[in-house]
Motif scaffolding. Sequence first.
Motif, PDB file in Angstrom:
ATOM      1  N   TYR A  25       0.783  -1.091   0.083  1.00  0.00           N
ATOM      2  CA  TYR A  25       0.141  -0.002  -0.102  1.00  0.00           C
ATOM      3  C   TYR A  25       0.964   1.152   0.196  1.00  0.00           C
ATOM      4  CZ  TYR A  25      -4.182  -2.836   1.241  1.00  0.00           C
ATOM      5  OH  TYR A  25      -4.943  -4.045   1.138  1.00  0.00           O
ATOM      6  N   VAL A  31       2.681  -5.643   2.427  1.00  0.00           N
ATOM      7  CA  VAL A  31       2.012  -6.349   3.359  1.00  0.00           C
ATOM      8  C   VAL A  31       1.742  -7.650   3.082  1.00  0.00           C
ATOM      9  CG1 VAL A  31      -0.636  -6.509   3.902  1.00  0.00           C
ATOM     10  CG2 VAL A  31       0.505  -4.073   3.628  1.00  0.00           C
ATOM     11  N   PRO A  50      -3.497 -13.457  12.465  1.00  0.00           N
ATOM     12  CA  PRO A  50      -3.657 -12.509  13.221  1.00  0.00           C
ATOM     13  C   PRO A  50      -4.147 -11.490  12.602  1.00  0.00           C
ATOM     14  CG  PRO A  50      -1.515 -13.548  13.878  1.00  0.00           C
ATOM     15  CD  PRO A  50      -1.945 -14.170  12.504  1.00  0.00           C
ATOM     16  N   SER A  51      -4.804 -10.391  13.352  1.00  0.00           N
ATOM     17  CA  SER A  51      -5.377  -9.203  12.482  1.00  0.00           C
ATOM     18  C   SER A  51      -4.143  -8.588  12.265  1.00  0.00           C
ATOM     19  CB  SER A  51      -6.025  -8.280  13.761  1.00  0.00           C
ATOM     20  OG  SER A  51      -6.507  -7.104  13.297  1.00  0.00           O
ATOM     21  N   GLY A  52      -4.499  -7.912  10.768  1.00  0.00           N
ATOM     22  CA  GLY A  52      -3.618  -6.849  10.247  1.00  0.00           C
ATOM     23  C   GLY A  52      -2.420  -7.786   9.324  1.00  0.00           C
ATOM     24  N   THR A  53      -2.650  -9.091   9.293  1.00  0.00           N
ATOM     25  CA  THR A  53      -1.414  -9.731   8.555  1.00  0.00           C
ATOM     26  C   THR A  53      -1.764  -9.928   7.035  1.00  0.00           C
ATOM     27  OG1 THR A  53      -2.649 -11.821   9.261  1.00  0.00           O
ATOM     28  CG2 THR A  53      -0.580 -11.196  10.497  1.00  0.00           C
ATOM     29  N   GLY A  54      -2.877  -9.382   6.535  1.00  0.00           N
ATOM     30  CA  GLY A  54      -3.123  -9.439   5.122  1.00  0.00           C
ATOM     31  C   GLY A  54      -4.065 -10.293   4.613  1.00  0.00           C
ATOM     32  N   LYS A  55      -4.942 -10.842   5.371  1.00  0.00           N
ATOM     33  CA  LYS A  55      -6.037 -11.932   4.747  1.00  0.00           C
ATOM     34  C   LYS A  55      -6.989 -11.042   3.946  1.00  0.00           C
ATOM     35  CE  LYS A  55      -7.338 -12.673   8.916  1.00  0.00           C
ATOM     36  NZ  LYS A  55      -6.545 -11.996   9.687  1.00  0.00           N
ATOM     37  N   SER A  56      -7.425 -10.009   4.368  1.00  0.00           N
ATOM     38  CA  SER A  56      -8.272  -9.346   3.341  1.00  0.00           C
ATOM     39  C   SER A  56      -7.925  -8.728   2.073  1.00  0.00           C
ATOM     40  CB  SER A  56      -9.036  -8.129   4.222  1.00  0.00           C
ATOM     41  OG  SER A  56      -9.956  -8.655   5.177  1.00  0.00           O
ATOM     42  N   THR A  57      -6.490  -8.402   2.532  1.00  0.00           N
ATOM     43  CA  THR A  57      -5.666  -7.658   1.252  1.00  0.00           C
ATOM     44  C   THR A  57      -5.405  -8.894   0.367  1.00  0.00           C
ATOM     45  OG1 THR A  57      -4.453  -6.429   2.753  1.00  0.00           O
ATOM     46  CG2 THR A  57      -3.334  -6.796   0.699  1.00  0.00           C
ATOM     47  N   ARG A  60      -8.799  -8.939  -1.733  1.00  0.00           N
ATOM     48  CA  ARG A  60      -9.172  -8.047  -2.586  1.00  0.00           C
ATOM     49  C   ARG A  60      -8.207  -8.050  -3.564  1.00  0.00           C
ATOM     50  NH1 ARG A  60      -9.724  -4.938   2.713  1.00  0.00           N
ATOM     51  NH2 ARG A  60      -7.777  -4.387   2.292  1.00  0.00           N
ATOM     52  N   GLN A 100     -16.002  -7.971   5.222  1.00  0.00           N
ATOM     53  CA  GLN A 100     -15.954  -7.832   6.601  1.00  0.00           C
ATOM     54  C   GLN A 100     -16.906  -7.311   7.109  1.00  0.00           C
ATOM     55  OE1 GLN A 100     -11.942  -8.543   7.132  1.00  0.00           O
ATOM     56  NE2 GLN A 100     -12.010  -7.911   9.514  1.00  0.00           N
TER      57      GLN A 100
HETATM   58  N1  ATP Z   1      -6.112   0.658   1.923  1.00  0.00           N
HETATM   59  C1  ATP Z   1      -5.062   0.540   3.019  1.00  0.00           C
HETATM   60  N2  ATP Z   1      -4.067   1.258   2.729  1.00  0.00           N
HETATM   61  C2  ATP Z   1      -2.955   1.324   3.665  1.00  0.00           C
HETATM   62  N3  ATP Z   1      -2.741   0.330   4.387  1.00  0.00           N
HETATM   63  C3  ATP Z   1      -3.824  -0.898   4.505  1.00  0.00           C
HETATM   64  C4  ATP Z   1      -5.020  -0.583   3.631  1.00  0.00           C
HETATM   65  N4  ATP Z   1      -5.893  -1.403   3.979  1.00  0.00           N
HETATM   66  C5  ATP Z   1      -5.051  -2.601   4.908  1.00  0.00           C
HETATM   67  N5  ATP Z   1      -4.017  -1.803   5.090  1.00  0.00           N
HETATM   68  C6  ATP Z   1      -2.905  -2.397   6.241  1.00  0.00           C
HETATM   69  O1  ATP Z   1      -2.495  -3.755   5.492  1.00  0.00           O
HETATM   70  C7  ATP Z   1      -2.105  -4.586   6.593  1.00  0.00           C
HETATM   71  C8  ATP Z   1      -3.189  -5.923   6.293  1.00  0.00           C
HETATM   72  O2  ATP Z   1      -4.493  -5.640   6.402  1.00  0.00           O
HETATM   73  P1  ATP Z   1      -5.682  -6.402   6.244  1.00  0.00           P
HETATM   74  O3  ATP Z   1      -6.740  -5.714   6.229  1.00  0.00           O
HETATM   75  O4  ATP Z   1      -5.502  -7.179   4.884  1.00  0.00           O
HETATM   76  O5  ATP Z   1      -5.323  -7.549   7.357  1.00  0.00           O
HETATM   77  P2  ATP Z   1      -6.472  -8.691   7.831  1.00  0.00           P
HETATM   78  O6  ATP Z   1      -5.476  -9.918   8.180  1.00  0.00           O
HETATM   79  O7  ATP Z   1      -7.639  -8.910   6.974  1.00  0.00           O
HETATM   80  O8  ATP Z   1      -6.798  -8.475   9.316  1.00  0.00           O
HETATM   81  P3  ATP Z   1      -8.076  -8.526  10.101  1.00  0.00           P
HETATM   82  O9  ATP Z   1      -8.168  -9.813  10.740  1.00  0.00           O
HETATM   83  O10 ATP Z   1      -7.987  -7.510  11.161  1.00  0.00           O
HETATM   84  O11 ATP Z   1      -9.524  -8.519   9.231  1.00  0.00           O
HETATM   85  C9  ATP Z   1      -2.556  -3.737   7.670  1.00  0.00           C
HETATM   86  O12 ATP Z   1      -1.287  -3.514   8.393  1.00  0.00           O
HETATM   87  C10 ATP Z   1      -3.342  -2.710   7.515  1.00  0.00           C
HETATM   88  O13 ATP Z   1      -3.226  -1.543   8.385  1.00  0.00           O
END
Ligand code: ATP
Length: 111
Positions: A25, A31, A50-57, A60, A100
């Motif tokens: 990003y 990420v 864990p939260s923030g490790t990039g699953k949703s990324t 997407r 989510q």
């Molecule tokens: N649009 C964005 N711009 C910048 N950083 C982003 C963006 N979306 C996510 N991030 C960052 O990318 C990293 C991964 O985020 P992501 O949402 O993919 O994690 P996750 O594993 O789905 O977390 P969760 O379990 O909380 O849903 C995090 O550090 C988040 O802050």
Amino acid sequence: MTQATAQHAPSAGASLVIEHLRKEYVRGKAVLKDISLTVEGRSTTAIIGPSGTGKSTLLRCINRLIEPTAGRIMLGGVDLCALRGSDLRAMRRRIGMVFQEFNLVERLTGC
Ligand SMILES: Nc1ncnc2c1ncn2[C@@H]1O[C@H](COP(=O)(O)OP(=O)(O)OP(=O)(O)O)[C@@H](O)[C@H]1O
Ligand SMILES: [Mg+2]
């Protein structure tokens, strides 16, 4: 969808193959770093961590809500990252995603 792409449209049982996927990003801050995996067609896979490790990324990237920085995402031999315009829209129609945050309208009454 163009004729060429329609001929090569993946079957319902096509495998998803991700190769060396990278997503930044912020330039230089990855990420997702060098993610490679295969999800067999007609199978169920859970991505946990864990939260923030990039699953949703990752999800997407697969449905091209965001553009991968590098790597390939292949569905039935079709490179999803290379699709543009009507081909991309046609592919998105075949990919379901539950967000989510549902972003559904709140109930307006107490009923
Ligand atoms: N649009 C964005 N711009 C910048 N950083 C982003 C963006 N979306 C996510 N991030 C960052 O990318 C990293 C991964 O985020 P992501 O949402 O993919 O994690 P996750 O594993 O789905 O977390 P969760 O379990 O909380 O849903 C995090 O550090 C988040 O802050
Ligand atoms: Mg998430």
